[in-house]
Design a protein around this motif. Structure first.
Motif, PDB file in Angstrom:
ATOM      1  N   ILE A 116       0.846  -1.189   0.000  1.00 33.49           N
ATOM      2  CA  ILE A 116       0.000   0.000   0.000  1.00 33.49           C
ATOM      3  C   ILE A 116       0.884   1.242   0.000  1.00 33.49           C
ATOM      4  CG2 ILE A 116      -1.706   1.313   1.339  1.00 33.49           C
ATOM      5  CD1 ILE A 116      -2.472  -1.502   2.583  1.00 33.49           C
ATOM      6  N   GLY A 117       0.570   2.209  -0.851  1.00 33.65           N
ATOM      7  CA  GLY A 117       1.272   3.480  -0.867  1.00 33.65           C
ATOM      8  C   GLY A 117       0.358   4.574  -0.345  1.00 33.65           C
ATOM      9  N   ARG A 170      -4.034  -3.214  11.803  1.00 37.31           N
ATOM     10  CA  ARG A 170      -4.978  -4.022  12.569  1.00 37.31           C
ATOM     11  C   ARG A 170      -5.808  -4.900  11.643  1.00 37.31           C
ATOM     12  NH1 ARG A 170      -9.314  -1.066  16.311  1.00 37.31           N
ATOM     13  NH2 ARG A 170     -10.396  -0.883  14.319  1.00 37.31           N
ATOM     14  N   GLY A 171      -6.201  -4.342  10.497  1.00 39.60           N
ATOM     15  CA  GLY A 171      -6.980  -5.113   9.539  1.00 39.60           C
ATOM     16  C   GLY A 171      -6.216  -6.308   8.996  1.00 39.60           C
ATOM     17  N   VAL A 172      -4.940  -6.106   8.693  1.00 43.85           N
ATOM     18  CA  VAL A 172      -4.108  -7.215   8.216  1.00 43.85           C
ATOM     19  C   VAL A 172      -3.924  -8.255   9.318  1.00 43.85           C
ATOM     20  CG1 VAL A 172      -1.774  -7.836   7.474  1.00 43.85           C
ATOM     21  CG2 VAL A 172      -2.933  -5.868   6.442  1.00 43.85           C
ATOM     22  N   GLY A 228       9.092   3.515  -5.056  1.00 38.57           N
ATOM     23  CA  GLY A 228       9.467   2.719  -3.892  1.00 38.57           C
ATOM     24  C   GLY A 228       8.891   1.321  -3.887  1.00 38.57           C
ATOM     25  N   GLY A 229       7.970   1.042  -4.809  1.00 42.23           N
ATOM     26  CA  GLY A 229       7.423  -0.304  -4.901  1.00 42.23           C
ATOM     27  C   GLY A 229       5.967  -0.450  -4.500  1.00 42.23           C
ATOM     28  N   ALA A 230       5.253   0.662  -4.343  1.00 45.83           N
ATOM     29  CA  ALA A 230       3.827   0.576  -3.994  1.00 45.83           C
ATOM     30  C   ALA A 230       3.025  -0.046  -5.132  1.00 45.83           C
ATOM     31  CB  ALA A 230       3.284   1.958  -3.664  1.00 45.83           C
ATOM     32  N   ASP A 231       1.943  -0.732  -4.776  1.00 49.79           N
ATOM     33  CA  ASP A 231       1.045  -1.340  -5.756  1.00 49.79           C
ATOM     34  C   ASP A 231      -0.265  -0.573  -5.908  1.00 49.79           C
ATOM     35  OD1 ASP A 231       2.630  -3.699  -6.451  1.00 49.79           O
ATOM     36  OD2 ASP A 231       2.284  -4.307  -4.368  1.00 49.79           O
ATOM     37  N   CYS A 232      -0.517   0.382  -5.018  1.00 51.86           N
ATOM     38  CA  CYS A 232      -1.703   1.235  -5.113  1.00 51.86           C
ATOM     39  C   CYS A 232      -1.386   2.539  -4.400  1.00 51.86           C
ATOM     40  CB  CYS A 232      -2.942   0.575  -4.496  1.00 51.86           C
ATOM     41  SG  CYS A 232      -2.887   0.481  -2.683  1.00 51.86           S
ATOM     42  N   ILE A 233      -2.250   3.524  -4.611  1.00 48.99           N
ATOM     43  CA  ILE A 233      -2.085   4.821  -3.954  1.00 48.99           C
ATOM     44  C   ILE A 233      -3.338   5.139  -3.151  1.00 48.99           C
ATOM     45  CG2 ILE A 233      -1.768   7.309  -4.295  1.00 48.99           C
ATOM     46  CD1 ILE A 233       0.705   5.710  -5.025  1.00 48.99           C
ATOM     47  N   LEU A 234      -3.146   5.624  -1.922  1.00 45.38           N
ATOM     48  CA  LEU A 234      -4.207   6.191  -1.093  1.00 45.38           C
ATOM     49  C   LEU A 234      -3.855   7.643  -0.784  1.00 45.38           C
ATOM     50  CD1 LEU A 234      -4.702   3.091  -0.364  1.00 45.38           C
ATOM     51  CD2 LEU A 234      -5.525   3.941   1.825  1.00 45.38           C
ATOM     52  N   ILE A 235      -4.820   8.524  -0.904  1.00 43.12           N
ATOM     53  CA  ILE A 235      -4.685   9.891  -0.408  1.00 43.12           C
ATOM     54  C   ILE A 235      -5.352   9.901   0.956  1.00 43.12           C
ATOM     55  CG2 ILE A 235      -5.213  12.324  -0.778  1.00 43.12           C
ATOM     56  CD1 ILE A 235      -5.551  11.644  -3.788  1.00 43.12           C
ATOM     57  N   VAL A 290      -6.801  -2.580   2.968  1.00 43.56           N
ATOM     58  CA  VAL A 290      -6.524  -3.941   3.431  1.00 43.56           C
ATOM     59  C   VAL A 290      -7.064  -4.953   2.433  1.00 43.56           C
ATOM     60  CG1 VAL A 290      -7.043  -5.639   5.237  1.00 43.56           C
ATOM     61  CG2 VAL A 290      -6.449  -3.286   5.864  1.00 43.56           C
ATOM     62  N   GLU A 291      -8.275  -4.719   1.959  1.00 42.93           N
ATOM     63  CA  GLU A 291      -8.874  -5.640   0.988  1.00 42.93           C
ATOM     64  C   GLU A 291      -8.026  -5.707  -0.285  1.00 42.93           C
ATOM     65  OE1 GLU A 291     -11.174  -8.513  -0.366  1.00 42.93           O
ATOM     66  OE2 GLU A 291     -11.430  -7.604   1.617  1.00 42.93           O
ATOM     67  N   PHE A 292      -7.540  -4.559  -0.747  1.00 44.75           N
ATOM     68  CA  PHE A 292      -6.671  -4.545  -1.926  1.00 44.75           C
ATOM     69  C   PHE A 292      -5.389  -5.312  -1.651  1.00 44.75           C
ATOM     70  CE2 PHE A 292      -3.110  -2.870  -4.292  1.00 44.75           C
ATOM     71  CZ  PHE A 292      -3.566  -2.863  -5.601  1.00 44.75           C
ATOM     72  N   ALA A 293      -4.775  -5.063  -0.504  1.00 49.32           N
ATOM     73  CA  ALA A 293      -3.491  -5.675  -0.196  1.00 49.32           C
ATOM     74  C   ALA A 293      -3.589  -7.193  -0.120  1.00 49.32           C
ATOM     75  CB  ALA A 293      -2.957  -5.124   1.123  1.00 49.32           C
ATOM     76  N   LEU A 294      -4.694  -7.695   0.420  1.00 46.45           N
ATOM     77  CA  LEU A 294      -4.832  -9.130   0.651  1.00 46.45           C
ATOM     78  C   LEU A 294      -5.654  -9.823  -0.429  1.00 46.45           C
ATOM     79  CD1 LEU A 294      -5.405  -9.195   4.513  1.00 46.45           C
ATOM     80  CD2 LEU A 294      -3.263  -9.332   3.217  1.00 46.45           C
TER      81      LEU A 294
END
Length: 234
Positions: free
Chosen positions: A8-9, A28-30, A78-85, A229-233
């Protein structure tokens, strides 16, 4: 065996008070999904909010967009797979951030809209900064993509909430009087026809805590973190 997890970025620091909450909620979600020793793969680029806030005050959204786009590119490198603002107001420049990299942008309105529709609601009170409540970027996407109409407080209520966010919440002050004021705004929105309330500033969930508002309350920071969290997992 190492668990496969996307990175996550997070563009944070706006303000860092809520960025800390993002970090806590995502980890916590992970942990809750994978087990007690697991934590998120997460890159954080924390901006100096005073610079961004100056752009907001001056109406320099192009300049703000440039700064957040640069942040997104750093996260991609840096290797992020998505972006969050990690802020509602700065989704005003979401298009610039999205265009800056090849990565998916997890939009805070979509995470919130999905949660509202899951409860069968179609009219809610939107609370946040004056920019979020008065400009179209949040309300229009919520109506267009999720079929949810956003009401906002009257002018004086919007001004006082904006002041509270910048002068108190972003400075780490979470007074009981401010919490009561937030509950009064929600009650007023319910009286005007709202079926629930959006905490459309990522610090507002920290202020409200577990107080009972009498209607469903949608904490955008918590919902956005859950989408990450849903995206990451997933």
């Amino acid at each position: 065996m190492e668990t496969r997890m996307r990175t996550i970025g997070l563009i944070g620091g706006m303000s860092w008070e809520s960025t800390v909450e993002y970090y806590r909620l995502i980890n916590r979600g992970v942990r809750d999904r994978l087990g007690p020793l697991h934590s998120a793969r997460l890159l954080l680029d924390s901006l100096d909010f005073s610079v961004i806030a100056a752009c907001q005050r001056e109406g320099d959204w192009e300049g703000a967009g440039t700064r957040l786009a640069e942040s997104a590119r750093r996260l991609e490198a840096g290797g992020a797979d998505c972006i969050l603002i990690g802020a509602n107001t700065m989704h005003r420049v979401a298009d610039a951030v999205e265009a800056a990299t090849s990565l998916p942008l997890l939009h805070i309105v979509d995470a919130t809209g999905d949660a509202i529709r899951a409860q069968g609601l179609d009219t809610v009170l939107l609370l946040g900064t004056a920019f979020t409540m008065e400009q179209a970027f949040f309300r229009d996407r919520m109506q267009r993509d999720h079929g949810v109409r956003c009401l906002v407080p009257e002018t004086a209520g919007r001004a006082e909430l904006h002041r509270l966010i910048y002068e108190e919440l972003c400075a780490g002050q979470f007074r009981p009087q401010a919490r009561e004021y937030l509950l009064e705004l929600i009650a007023g929105g319910v009286g005007a026809g709202a079926q629930g309330a959006i905490l459309g500033c990522t610090e507002l969930g920290l202020l409200l805590g577990d107080a009972d508002a009498g209607v469903p309350v949608f904490d955008t920071a918590a919902l956005h973190a859950a989408a990450a969290v849903e995206f990451a997992l997933g």
